[in-house]
Design a protein around this motif. Structure first.
Motif, mmCIF file in Angstrom:
data_model
loop_
_atom_site.group_PDB
_atom_site.id
_atom_site.type_symbol
_atom_site.label_atom_id
_atom_site.label_comp_id
_atom_site.label_asym_id
_atom_site.label_seq_id
_atom_site.Cartn_x
_atom_site.Cartn_y
_atom_site.Cartn_z
ATOM 1 N N MET A 266 0.836 -1.197 0.000
ATOM 2 C CA MET A 266 0.000 0.000 0.000
ATOM 3 C C MET A 266 0.876 1.254 0.000
ATOM 4 N N GLU B 44 -7.869 4.467 0.537
ATOM 5 C CA GLU B 44 -7.035 3.266 0.525
ATOM 6 C C GLU B 44 -7.382 2.397 1.729
ATOM 7 N N GLU C 253 0.487 -0.566 -5.201
ATOM 8 C CA GLU C 253 -0.278 0.597 -5.591
ATOM 9 C C GLU C 253 0.672 1.692 -6.071
ATOM 10 N N SER D 51 -3.496 7.494 -0.240
ATOM 11 C CA SER D 51 -4.507 6.976 -1.147
ATOM 12 C C SER D 51 -4.856 7.987 -2.227
ATOM 13 N N ASN E 244 -4.848 5.599 -12.251
ATOM 14 C CA ASN E 244 -4.912 4.466 -11.328
ATOM 15 C C ASN E 244 -3.926 3.334 -11.659
ATOM 16 N N ARG F 137 -1.304 0.358 -11.319
ATOM 17 C CA ARG F 137 -0.856 -0.651 -10.360
ATOM 18 C C ARG F 137 0.128 -1.567 -11.074
#
Length: 538
Positions: free
Chosen positions: A36, A53, A262, A381, A511, A513
Motif C-alpha cells: 500500500m 485506501e 499501488e 490513497s 490508477n 498498479r
C-alpha cells in the motif's frame, strides 16, 4: 522546508531485512501480498483511516455496508448494489426517510447475528456522542462522509429507517460509507476501541482480520461462511503492507516480497513491463487538486480572480508527460468528456498571459508576487506521486506566473485531518491550500465537498466555499426524481465549480498498479475500490 524523508535505499534495505517475516507461505495456501501507499496500516476497528485506501483494503473486504459498490465492470462508473440490505426505498410519505430491508442469515465473523439492533448500535457509535460505544475518530470520518444523516430507528428486526436532514435523491451514495462492526467485538475488548482494533474486530465481509502488526502488516483470511456464496474469495490469505515510498514498493515487487503494488513510480513502469510484471491502468472518478483555503483570514484566495488565474497558470499537459501518461489533464471536478461537465465560461488551459492579467487585477504583480503555502503528503490513497508532482507545480507556477510556492510536508493521515479543520486552525500551520486527492464518483460526493451546509469541520468543504447558484442547483437535483432534471441540475452545479473554482484542478489519475504475473483475474473498475474476491494467485 520539507522535513527529511527516508530514502528509497533505506526503505528497500528495511524490506530486505524483513524478508523472512514477509515471505510467501510455504504451505499450500494462496497468499496475496499487497504493498500500500500508506505509511501505517489503516485502523482496524471497522471504520479505517488513511482515506479511501483504508476503505479499499480494510473497509469493504472486512466490514460491509447496507449498500455496496458494484465493482464487476470496467466499462462504466461503478454503481450501487444491495449489500447488508437486500433493498431500500424512500418512504412513500416522506422523501427524507429511506427504508432499508436487511438481508437475512448474515453473521459477523464472530458468529453473532447481523440484525437491526446491530445497525442501530453502529449508528449510535458514529452519531450518538453519549453512547458507550461512541468512537470519536470513526465518528469524525463517518459524519464527514454522510453529513446529511439526521436520524434513524428500528422498525423491526429486519428493517431500519434512516432519515436525512432534507430530501436527497442521492442519499444511498452516502449510506455506502456506513460500515458495521460486531457489537460483541466491543464487549470482548472491555469496551475499549483501542483494544478492539487488536482483537481483531469482526465484520461481515468476505475476509476476516487474523493479525495486526502496526507499521508492518495486517493479515486477512478468507471467510468461508460469507453470506454471498456466489462471491467467495479465491485466495486463502491477504497480507497488507504499508510501503509509502514509490521506489521502495517497486523494489519489494522486484524482490518477490509483494505481489501487487499501488501507485508505482511512473519512470519505473517500462522496466517493470520488460521484466514481465503486469501494469494495469484505467479511468476512474478521481481528481488530484489543491483545495483552496478561502475561509482563512486575509486569504488571497478569497478573490475569485486569483483562483481562476492559478487554473490558467499550470501546465497540465507537461505534468501528464512527466507522469509517463498515467494521468490526464483536469479542467474541472469532472472530466471534460463527462456529460455532466456542462458548458462553463472558463475552459482552463495553460495561458500564462491570462493568468498574469487576472493576478494583476487582484493586485499581484512581479513587484508584489502571490505567495502560497501548500500542505502536501509524502504518499497516500490517490495521492499519486505527491512530492515530485508538487515540485513540478512549484517550478511551473514560478516560471509562468511568478507565483512563489512553499510546502509543508506531512503524513497522509495528518493531511486528511487538516482537511476537516477550520480555516484558521493551528493544525494547518498557515496553509493556503491542501493537496488532497478526491473522488468524483457521484452527486453525494459533490454535495459533501462543495455544499455551503457542509463546510469543515462538519463536512469536506474545507475551502469554506459558498456559491448561491451552486446551492440552488444542488437543491434542485436533490429534490428531483426525473433523471433528465437531475442531469440538468448536475450540469448547472458543475459549471459553477469551474467558473467560481474552490480548487486548483490539476490532473485525473489513471490508477496505475503493478502486479506479479502470478496475480490473476484482477478487474480494474471505474472506482476507488476493488473486488479482492475475484483475484487469485498462481
Amino acid at each position: 522546508m520539507p522535513r527529511p524523508l527516508c530514502s528509497s535505499t533505506a526503505l528497500t534495505a528495511l524490506l530486505l531485512t524483513a524478508a523472512p517475516a514477509l515471505a510467501q507461505s510455504t504451505s499450500a495456501e494462496s497468499v496475496l501480498r499487497i504493498g500500500m501507499t500508506a505509511a501505517d496500516v489503516p485502523t482496524t476497528t471497522g471504520m479505517p483511516n488513511n482515506g479511501f485506501e483504508g476503505m479499499r483494503f480494510l473497509g469493504y473486504p472486512v466490514f460491509e455496508g447496507l449498500v455496496l459498490w458494484d465493482l464487476s465492470r470496467t466499462d462504466r462508473l461503478a454503481t450501487l448494489r444491495p449489500g447488508l440490505a437486500e433493498k431500500w426505498e424512500q418512504a412513500p410519505d416522506d422523501k427524507k426517510t429511506w427504508i432499508f430491508h436487511l438481508r437475512q442469515g448474515v453473521r459477523f465473523h464472530d458468529g453473532t447475528a447481523f440484525d437491526a439492533d446491530a445497525v442501530i448500535w453502529n449508528l449510535d457509535r458514529y452519531f450518538k456522542q453519549d453512547s458507550p460505544q461512541y468512537e470519536p475518530p470513526a465518528a469524525g470520518i463517518t459524519r464527514a462522509r454522510a453529513p446529511l444523516l439526521a436520524g434513524y430507528r428500528k422498525i423491526d428486526d429486519r428493517t431500519v429507517a434512516i432519515t436525512s436532514s432534507g430530501p436527497a435523491s442521492y442519499f444511498p451514495y452516502m449510506v455506502v460509507y456506513l460500515l458495521f462492526t460486531s457489537p460483541a467485538s466491543f464487549e470482548a475488548a472491555g469496551r475499549d476501541w483501542a483494544k478492539v482494533g487488536m482483537l481483531p474486530a469482526a465484520g461481515t465481509g468476505p475476509f476476516r482480520i487474523t493479525g495486526v502488526r502496526p507499521r508492518e502488516a495486517v493479515e486477512l483470511a478468507r471467510n468461508p461462511g460469507y453470506w454471498d456464496r456466489n462471491n467467495l474469495a479465491k485466495v486463502d490469505k491477504v497480507r497488507l503492507m504499508p510501503i509509502p515510498e514509490a521506489n521502495a514498493r517497486i523494489a519489494a515487487l522486484r524482490a518477490g516480497q509483494v505481489d501487487w503494488i499501488e501507485a508505482p513510480a511512473p519512470d519505473g513502469l517500462a522496466s517493470l513491463r520488460q521484466a514481465g510484471f503486469t501494469i494495469t491502468t484505467g479511468s476512474y472518478p478521481h481528481v488530484w487538486p489543491w483545495f483552496y483555503n478561502i475561509g482563512a483570514a486575509n486569504s488571497p484566495l478569497k478573490d475569485v480572480r486569483v483562483r481562476q488565474a492559478l487554473n490558467y497558470c499550470i501546465d497540465r499537459d507537461g505534468l501528464v508527460t512527466f507522469l509517463n501518461g498515467t494521468a490526464e489533464p483536469a479542467v474541472g471536478w469532472l472530466k471534460a468528456s463527462d456529460p455532466d461537465f456542462g458548458a462553463p465560461q472558463n475552459r482552463y488551459r495553460l495561458d500564462p498571459e491570462r493568468g498574469r492579467a487576472l493576478l494583476a487585477e487582484a493586485g499581484f504583480t512581479d513587484k508584489r508576487p502571490l505567495s502560497l503555502k501548500v500542505m502536501i503528503s509524502t504518499s497516500g490513497s490517490g495521492q499519486m506521486q505527491p512530492l515530485p508532482m508538487n515540485e513540478f507545480l512549484q517550478e511551473n507556477l514560478k516560471q509562468t506566473c511568478n507565483v512563489d510556492v512553499s510546502f509543508n510536508v506531512v503524513e497522509w493521515q495528518v493531511l486528511l485531518n487538516a482537511g476537516r479543520a477550520a480555516p484558521d486552525s493551528p493544525s494547518l500551520q498557515g496553509a493556503n491550500a491542501l493537496n488532497v486527492s478526491s473522488p468524483s464518483s457521484d452527486v453525494a460526493v459533490m454535495a459533501r465537498y462543495f455544499a455551503s451546509a457542509n463546510v469543515s469541520p462538519k463536512g469536506f468543504n474545507f475551502p469554506q466555499w459558498t456559491d448561491a447558484r451552486f446551492d440552488a442547483a444542488l437543491k434542485e437535483l436533490a429534490e428531483a426524481t426525473d433523471p433528465e432534471a437531475i442531469a440538468r441540475a448536475t450540469r448547472a452545479a458543475h459549471e459553477r465549480l469551474v467558473d467560481d473554482p474552490p480548487w486548483l484542478y490539476i490532473v485525473h489519475d489513471l490508477n496505475p498498479r503493478a502486479m506479479s504475473p502470478r496475480v490473476k483475474n484482477f478487474v480494474s473498475p471505474q472506482s476507488w475500490f476493488v473486488d479482492l474476491n475475484r483475484v487469485s494467485v498462481q
